[in-house]
Design a protein around this motif. Structure first.
Motif, short mmCIF file in Angstrom:
data_model
loop_
_atom_site.label_atom_id
_atom_site.label_comp_id
_atom_site.label_asym_id
_atom_site.label_seq_id
_atom_site.Cartn_x
_atom_site.Cartn_y
_atom_site.Cartn_z
N ASN A 1 0.86 -1.17 0.00
CA ASN A 1 0.00 0.00 0.00
C ASN A 1 0.90 1.22 0.00
O ASN A 1 1.32 1.70 1.04
CB ASN A 1 -0.93 0.01 1.21
N SER A 2 1.20 1.70 -1.19
CA SER A 2 2.13 2.82 -1.31
C SER A 2 1.43 4.16 -1.34
O SER A 2 2.06 5.19 -1.55
CB SER A 2 2.99 2.64 -2.57
N GLY A 3 0.12 4.18 -1.14
CA GLY A 3 -0.63 5.43 -1.13
C GLY A 3 -1.43 5.61 -2.40
O GLY A 3 -1.34 4.82 -3.34
N PRO A 4 -2.25 6.64 -2.44
CA PRO A 4 -3.10 6.87 -3.60
C PRO A 4 -2.28 7.22 -4.84
O PRO A 4 -1.19 7.76 -4.75
CB PRO A 4 -4.00 8.03 -3.17
N GLU B 1 -0.93 14.48 3.07
CA GLU B 1 -0.74 14.77 4.50
C GLU B 1 -1.80 15.75 5.01
O GLU B 1 -2.33 15.58 6.11
CB GLU B 1 0.67 15.31 4.76
N ALA B 2 -2.13 16.76 4.22
CA ALA B 2 -3.17 17.72 4.62
C ALA B 2 -4.53 17.05 4.68
O ALA B 2 -5.33 17.31 5.59
CB ALA B 2 -3.19 18.90 3.66
N MET B 3 -4.82 16.14 3.72
CA MET B 3 -6.09 15.42 3.74
C MET B 3 -6.17 14.53 4.97
O MET B 3 -7.20 14.49 5.65
CB MET B 3 -6.25 14.56 2.49
N GLN B 4 -5.07 13.84 5.30
CA GLN B 4 -5.06 12.97 6.47
C GLN B 4 -5.29 13.76 7.75
O GLN B 4 -6.02 13.31 8.64
CB GLN B 4 -3.73 12.21 6.55
N LYS B 5 -4.72 14.93 7.85
CA LYS B 5 -4.90 15.77 9.03
C LYS B 5 -6.37 16.18 9.18
O LYS B 5 -6.96 16.07 10.26
CB LYS B 5 -4.01 17.01 8.94
N ASP C 1 -4.88 15.95 -4.08
CA ASP C 1 -3.95 17.09 -4.16
C ASP C 1 -4.68 18.38 -4.52
O ASP C 1 -4.41 19.44 -3.95
CB ASP C 1 -2.83 16.81 -5.16
N SER C 2 -5.64 18.30 -5.46
CA SER C 2 -6.34 19.52 -5.87
C SER C 2 -7.33 20.00 -4.81
O SER C 2 -7.56 21.20 -4.68
CB SER C 2 -7.05 19.31 -7.21
#
Length: 82
Positions: A39-42, A58-62, A51-52
């Motif tokens: 699982n290397s991420g999206p 990282e911002a989405m996870q927060k 991202d958009s």
């Protein structure tokens, strides 16, 4: 077909909360990656959309973690695409 709206008011909240928790846990265990999988991420369109919308994973996870931590119960939150 039965609906939660047909339940007595005295148990409606408990059924919704416990039933929702059961559903979330059951679905969670069926969609987890298998042992040894990577699982290397999206990637692709999902990564571009994250991202958009959020600026970065990282911002989405927060933001996601903050939303989950402020919910009733065991902190379930979902990312949905419409």
């Amino acid at each position: 077909q039965k609906s939660i709206s047909t339940l007595p008011d005295s148990i409606k909240t408990a059924v919704r909360n416990n039933g929702g928790g059961h559903y979330n846990h059951s679905m969670f265990w069926t969609i987890m990656a298998g042992v040894g999988s990577s699982n290397s991420g999206p990637s692709g369109d999902l990564k571009s959309s994250i991202d958009s919308t959020f600026g970065s994973l990282e911002a989405m996870q927060k933001e996601f973690n903050a939303a989950a931590a402020s919910r009733f119960g065991s902190g379930w939150a979902w990312v949905c695409v419409d």
